[in-house]
Design a protein around this motif. Structure first.
Motif, PDB file in Angstrom:
ATOM      1  N   GLU A   1      68.234  18.338 142.834  1.00 36.15           N
ATOM      2  CA  GLU A   1      68.971  17.140 142.472  1.00 36.15           C
ATOM      3  C   GLU A   1      68.339  15.905 143.103  1.00 36.15           C
ATOM      4  O   GLU A   1      67.970  15.897 144.281  1.00 36.15           O
ATOM      5  CB  GLU A   1      70.424  17.270 142.944  1.00 36.15           C
TER       6      GLU A   1
ATOM      7  N   THR B   1      68.137  12.470 144.881  1.00 33.86           N
ATOM      8  CA  THR B   1      68.980  11.764 145.849  1.00 33.86           C
ATOM      9  C   THR B   1      68.316  10.439 146.198  1.00 33.86           C
ATOM     10  O   THR B   1      67.136  10.211 145.902  1.00 33.86           O
ATOM     11  CB  THR B   1      69.172  12.587 147.130  1.00 33.86           C
TER      12      THR B   1
ATOM     13  N   PHE C   1      72.038   4.775 142.754  1.00 33.63           N
ATOM     14  CA  PHE C   1      72.941   5.624 143.546  1.00 33.63           C
ATOM     15  C   PHE C   1      74.059   4.744 144.132  1.00 33.63           C
ATOM     16  O   PHE C   1      74.016   4.367 145.314  1.00 33.63           O
ATOM     17  CB  PHE C   1      72.185   6.339 144.665  1.00 33.63           C
TER      18      PHE C   1
ATOM     19  N   PHE D   1      75.667   5.608 147.513  1.00 34.33           N
ATOM     20  CA  PHE D   1      74.899   5.581 148.766  1.00 34.33           C
ATOM     21  C   PHE D   1      75.277   4.352 149.581  1.00 34.33           C
ATOM     22  O   PHE D   1      75.255   3.222 149.084  1.00 34.33           O
ATOM     23  CB  PHE D   1      73.398   5.566 148.477  1.00 34.33           C
TER      24      PHE D   1
ATOM     25  N   ASN E   1      66.205   9.716 156.274  1.00 30.85           N
ATOM     26  CA  ASN E   1      67.425   9.658 155.463  1.00 30.85           C
ATOM     27  C   ASN E   1      67.847   8.223 155.132  1.00 30.85           C
ATOM     28  O   ASN E   1      68.987   7.971 154.746  1.00 30.85           O
ATOM     29  CB  ASN E   1      68.575  10.390 156.158  1.00 30.85           C
TER      30      ASN E   1
END
Length: 293
Positions: free
Chosen positions: A36, A38, A191, A194, A208
């Motif tokens: 997936e 991200t 996103f 996020f 990250n």
């Protein structure tokens, strides 16, 4: 019979190995295609290229840059990060005199023991001491840094892929999450879920994308360099401290390469001599012809 059993056993193990290899390859490829997407996988940036004088097999240390980098560490980074594998006396390799090393060490408070009471205390550092941690323990470090323990920087450029380039990119890579984009694609558009946690900061060079450390270098002139040195812009200060951390992680790098090239040359020369000696010794000995059957 024994030979047949051996052949069958060999075939069995060969098939088992091929099956395991093929199954693992298929699983890995499948994960690559089915994984997936991200925000981390789509917007994480590779460190920008950083060329230091110490790079390459013939690199040398730029002592002036290393001293500037140490100044940046001392005035900015030392407030949160330690250098527990670096002793104050090691700074003499950067061109500091014995008196300067003693003065630098005395400017740090290191853990000690009161000789009269035996109780723990702090004292001015000595050249034989190592750079201390700014926090007494991990609990205090977390309490002061949004529940994150600042890592020791002694080996940071060896512990991270791309080393000094990663450090430089990270220090100069803080961005605004709401406006950051790559190839016209915005993080918030791709996103929407996020977010940057409270107290965190968006940095696309971090794994990250969210990092607890606030931008340590925020403005030109944050550190005042000596006269005749480059202008202390954010980028220049980041380069200098990255070069300094490359030295702390591998202080013997330049000396090792300087010794290594003559050693390789000697080994090559010795190999050629050995080959010539072998030809000389065996030149008069003719190989026997095999007898006819």
């Amino acid at each position: 019979m024994i030979r047949l059993i051996g052949i069958l056993a060999g075939l069995f193990f060969s098939v088992a190995v091929l099956w395991a290899f093929g199954n693992g390859a298929v699983a890995t490829i499948g994960q690559g295609y089915l994984k997936e997407k991200t925000a981390e996988s789509e917007f994480h940036l590779h460190p920008r290229e950083l060329n230091l004088q110490s790079d390459g097999p013939f690199g040398t240390w730029d002592l002036a840059q290393l001293q500037r980098g140490f100044q940046v560490y001392k005035e900015v980074c030392a407030a949160c990060h330690s250098l527990k594998y670096v002793a104050f006396r090691d700074l003499s390799a950067l061109g500091y005199s014995e008196a300067e090393v003693k003065a630098i060490a005395a400017g740090f408070q290191v853990p000690g023991i009161d000789p009269n009471t035996g109780e723990a205390n702090t004292r001015p550092g000595l050249p034989t001491d190592y750079f201390p941690s700014p926090y007494p323990n991990a609990v205090a470090a977390r309490a002061a840094n949004n529940n994150a323990v600042p890592p020791d920087l002694s080996l940071m450029t060896k512990a991270r892929h791309d080393g000094a380039a990663y450090v430089h990119s990270l220090l100069t890579g803080y961005r605004n999450l709401d406006t950051f984009s790559i190839d016209g694609k915005h993080v918030k558009d791709e996103f929407p879920e996020f977010t940057t946690p409270e107290g965190g900061h968006f940095n696309p060079y971090f794994a990250n994308l969210n990092i607890a450390m606030p931008p340590p270098l925020t403005a030109a002139g944050q550190v005042t360099y000596a006269e005749g040195q480059p202008k202390p812009t954010v980028d220049q200060m980041a380069k200098d401290v990255s070069a300094f951390l490359a030295w702390t992680a591998e202080p013997k790098k330049v000396k090792r390469t300087q010794v290594g090239w003559p050693v390789l040359g000697f080994l090559l020369f010795a190999t050629i001599l050995a080959w010539l000696a072998k030809n000389q010794v065996w030149a008069a000995i003719k190989p026997k012809k095999p007898r006819a059957a």
